[in-house]
Design a protein around this motif. Sequence first.
Motif, PDB file in Angstrom:
ATOM      1  N   THR A  10      12.407  -7.747   2.117  1.00 40.67           N
ATOM      2  CA  THR A  10      11.882  -7.377   1.851  1.00 40.67           C
ATOM      3  C   THR A  10      11.308  -7.550   0.660  1.00 40.67           C
ATOM      4  O   THR A  10      11.780  -8.392   0.053  1.00 40.67           O
ATOM      5  N   ALA A  11      10.044  -7.532   0.798  1.00 44.08           N
ATOM      6  CA  ALA A  11       9.129  -8.294  -0.016  1.00 44.08           C
ATOM      7  C   ALA A  11       9.177  -7.219  -1.474  1.00 44.08           C
ATOM      8  O   ALA A  11       9.402  -6.117  -1.984  1.00 44.08           O
ATOM      9  N   PRO A  12       9.205  -8.365  -2.828  1.00 43.40           N
ATOM     10  CA  PRO A  12       9.575  -7.505  -3.797  1.00 43.40           C
ATOM     11  C   PRO A  12       8.240  -6.526  -4.193  1.00 43.40           C
ATOM     12  O   PRO A  12       6.989  -7.015  -4.118  1.00 43.40           O
ATOM     13  N   GLU A  13       8.439  -5.822  -4.825  1.00 40.30           N
ATOM     14  CA  GLU A  13       8.019  -4.331  -4.925  1.00 40.30           C
ATOM     15  C   GLU A  13       7.194  -4.293  -6.423  1.00 40.30           C
ATOM     16  O   GLU A  13       5.782  -4.462  -6.085  1.00 40.30           O
ATOM     17  N   CYS A  14       7.380  -5.697  -7.280  1.00 38.64           N
ATOM     18  CA  CYS A  14       6.815  -5.863  -7.889  1.00 38.64           C
ATOM     19  C   CYS A  14       4.758  -6.597  -7.897  1.00 38.64           C
ATOM     20  O   CYS A  14       4.104  -6.221  -9.242  1.00 38.64           O
ATOM     21  N   ALA A  16       3.176  -5.294  -6.022  1.00 37.61           N
ATOM     22  CA  ALA A  16       2.202  -3.993  -5.526  1.00 37.61           C
ATOM     23  C   ALA A  16       1.450  -4.125  -7.249  1.00 37.61           C
ATOM     24  O   ALA A  16       0.453  -2.847  -7.374  1.00 37.61           O
ATOM     25  N   ASP A  17       2.568  -4.616  -8.594  1.00 37.32           N
ATOM     26  CA  ASP A  17       0.947  -3.728  -9.653  1.00 37.32           C
ATOM     27  C   ASP A  17       0.231  -4.946 -10.283  1.00 37.32           C
ATOM     28  O   ASP A  17      -0.637  -4.871 -10.596  1.00 37.32           O
ATOM     29  N   CYS A  32       8.884 -11.246 -12.300  1.00 34.21           N
ATOM     30  CA  CYS A  32       8.152 -10.710 -10.884  1.00 34.21           C
ATOM     31  C   CYS A  32       8.336 -12.378 -10.111  1.00 34.21           C
ATOM     32  O   CYS A  32       8.524 -12.192  -8.759  1.00 34.21           O
ATOM     33  N   GLN A  94      -0.582 -11.234  -2.019  1.00 31.67           N
ATOM     34  CA  GLN A  94      -0.409 -11.107  -1.401  1.00 31.67           C
ATOM     35  C   GLN A  94       1.291 -11.895  -0.109  1.00 31.67           C
ATOM     36  O   GLN A  94       1.388 -12.943   0.193  1.00 31.67           O
ATOM     37  N   TRP A  95       2.297 -10.744   0.051  1.00 25.28           N
ATOM     38  CA  TRP A  95       3.817 -11.670   0.384  1.00 25.28           C
ATOM     39  C   TRP A  95       3.798 -12.287   1.373  1.00 25.28           C
ATOM     40  O   TRP A  95       4.105 -13.337   1.225  1.00 25.28           O
TER      41      TRP A  95
END
Length: 231
Positions: A10-14, A16-17, A32, A94-95
């Motif tokens: 799962t890509a780190p949610e951070c 997107a910040d 992050c 971008q992951w």
Amino acid sequence: MHKLDRSKVTAPECLADYDCRTRTWDDLRGECKQALRAALVQMQGIPGVTPDDGGEHGVRCAYCEAQIHHAGHIEHFRRKNRHRPVGYPELTFQWGNLFLACGSQTHCGHYKDRRNASAYNPDELIKPDEHDPEHYLYFHSSGEVRPRHPLNAADAHRAEETIRVFGLNNASLPGERKKALRVYRDKVAADLDELAAWSSEDREAFLRGEVEATRWDPYATTIKHFLQNAA
């Protein structure tokens, strides 16, 4: 270079910040970056074995397969700088553009993006989470990486460009691969007479087991291709 499965992580949610229009890579907060590194370790390490900090055996460079531990860096497959035509700042956070690579200056990520690097098109390189490197590359027992034969013209070009741009035959890499292979070459050579007496099915099963046992070793693809040929 070995195939990586990004879909299992799962890509780190951070990530997107961060908006690439207003932020740069230097703005990425430590927590992050730590979460990002942990996700990349999960993608490139041994499932269920390698901890998030990558402190155990199993984390290999996405390009040369060297063991990297803490010496690796977060690598942008497509360069994050703003100098077109080779810069892709929109992919900075971008992951899908991020890997862990070794810290060498003579091959892999740093070499690809060095200041005096010759031009290349990233769309013509093997991206290990999208392409199967073994379709394109053969890791010879000499330690060299070579394009597989036969390949169509486009695939042969992708193989050749990947070897050139990442410097996969540069500096100490061929010697390191050959060194990693030595123990398996000696072992197979010592067992040749015994293996020759086995049925082809038993011989192939034994060598498949050796491939599986070494799949997480540094330079594992060199070992794998040698053992496959020994079958």
